[in-house]
Design a protein around this motif. Structure first.
Motif, PDB file in Angstrom:
ATOM      1  N   LEU A 115      42.441  24.628  79.202  1.00  0.00           N
ATOM      2  CA  LEU A 115      41.438  24.123  78.195  1.00  0.00           C
ATOM      3  C   LEU A 115      40.402  23.316  79.142  1.00  0.00           C
ATOM      4  CD1 LEU A 115      40.946  23.555  75.227  1.00  0.00           C
ATOM      5  CD2 LEU A 115      42.307  21.541  75.292  1.00  0.00           C
ATOM      6  N   ILE A 118      36.547  24.222  78.806  1.00  0.00           N
ATOM      7  CA  ILE A 118      35.343  23.326  78.366  1.00  0.00           C
ATOM      8  C   ILE A 118      34.516  23.252  79.536  1.00  0.00           C
ATOM      9  CG2 ILE A 118      34.971  20.885  78.416  1.00  0.00           C
ATOM     10  CD1 ILE A 118      37.786  20.393  76.766  1.00  0.00           C
ATOM     11  N   TRP A 135      34.707  25.440  73.966  1.00  0.00           N
ATOM     12  CA  TRP A 135      35.486  24.474  73.532  1.00  0.00           C
ATOM     13  C   TRP A 135      36.652  24.936  72.761  1.00  0.00           C
ATOM     14  CZ3 TRP A 135      34.971  19.063  74.454  1.00  0.00           C
ATOM     15  CH2 TRP A 135      33.964  18.765  75.262  1.00  0.00           C
ATOM     16  N   ASP A 189      45.958  23.320  70.132  1.00  0.00           N
ATOM     17  CA  ASP A 189      45.202  22.612  71.140  1.00  0.00           C
ATOM     18  C   ASP A 189      44.836  21.136  70.939  1.00  0.00           C
ATOM     19  OD1 ASP A 189      46.330  24.305  73.184  1.00  0.00           O
ATOM     20  OD2 ASP A 189      44.181  25.584  73.180  1.00  0.00           O
ATOM     21  N   TYR A 228      43.054  17.899  73.895  1.00  0.00           N
ATOM     22  CA  TYR A 228      41.719  17.545  74.321  1.00  0.00           C
ATOM     23  C   TYR A 228      41.472  16.353  75.366  1.00  0.00           C
ATOM     24  CZ  TYR A 228      39.849  21.649  72.106  1.00  0.00           C
ATOM     25  OH  TYR A 228      39.549  23.153  71.602  1.00  0.00           O
TER      26      TYR A 228
END
Length: 192
Positions: free
Chosen positions: A48, A52, A57, A79, A83
């Motif tokens: 992730l 990003i 995203w 997810d 984040y």
């Protein structure tokens, strides 16, 4: 107004316990305890973070898995709550540091939501605090966080007291805070 004051007072206790629980286990020099799901979830966080960094995203395929071949982990394990550690990873924290901050945030949320649930169950301040401590420090939850590192289950357990209290209130015919049950259920669905 008294409800908000009691939440502020016990906020410090929740914060202290959240940090202490994680510090005892994870803040050892050059070591991190790795449970059965540790590598899987660290790969999810790392993927992730990399996505990003590349401007994507909401990745569907996790190319960090299986030697770059990819795995659709996001389809089976949402997810949404990852984040926070992923963004901390992008900012420059190590994977260990970002996981520790994440674990503290999960613990803090559990203590706070359980305390608020206790207040909604018409407990006094002391009873709500004891309820929060008993649930937040329960051996099953702690084992999930430390031994198994089943992050999805630990996050789901964060909202469980709220849902039980709100279901109990609805069963009694009290509909004042019905939307809290909806919020708790939605957060549970996002996790699982």
């Amino acid at each position: 107004m008294g409800f908000l004051i009691s939440v502020r007072i016990n906020y410090r206790i929740c914060r202290l316990l959240s940090i202490a629980m994680v510090a005892i286990v994870y803040l050892q020099p050059n070591k991190i305890l790795s449970g059965s799901d540790y590598h899987f979830h660290m790969n999810r966080i790392e993927n992730l973070a990399l996505s990003i960094k590349q401007g994507e995203w909401f990745p569907r395929i996790s190319y960090f898995f299986i030697g770059g071949m990819g795995y659709a982990a996001g389809l089976f394990y949402p997810d949404a709550f990852l984040y926070l550690p992923a963004i901390l990873r992008v900012v420059g924290l190590s994977i260990k540091e970002s996981f520790i901050v994440f674990a503290i945030a999960i613990n803090f949320s559990t203590f706070l939501i359980t305390y608020i649930s206790g207040k909604l169950a018409d407990f006094n301040k002391k009873q709500a605090l004891i309820f929060s401590l008993m649930y937040g420090l329960s051996i099953y939850r702690f084992s999930d966080l430390v031994n198994r590192q089943a992050i999805g289950e630990v996050i789901a357990l964060t909202f469980f007291p709220l849902m039980i209290v709100m279901l109990t209130r609805l069963k009694k015919g009290e509909h004042r805070y019905w939307y809290l049950l909806s919020i708790g259920m939605q957060l549970l669905v996002i996790v699982i």
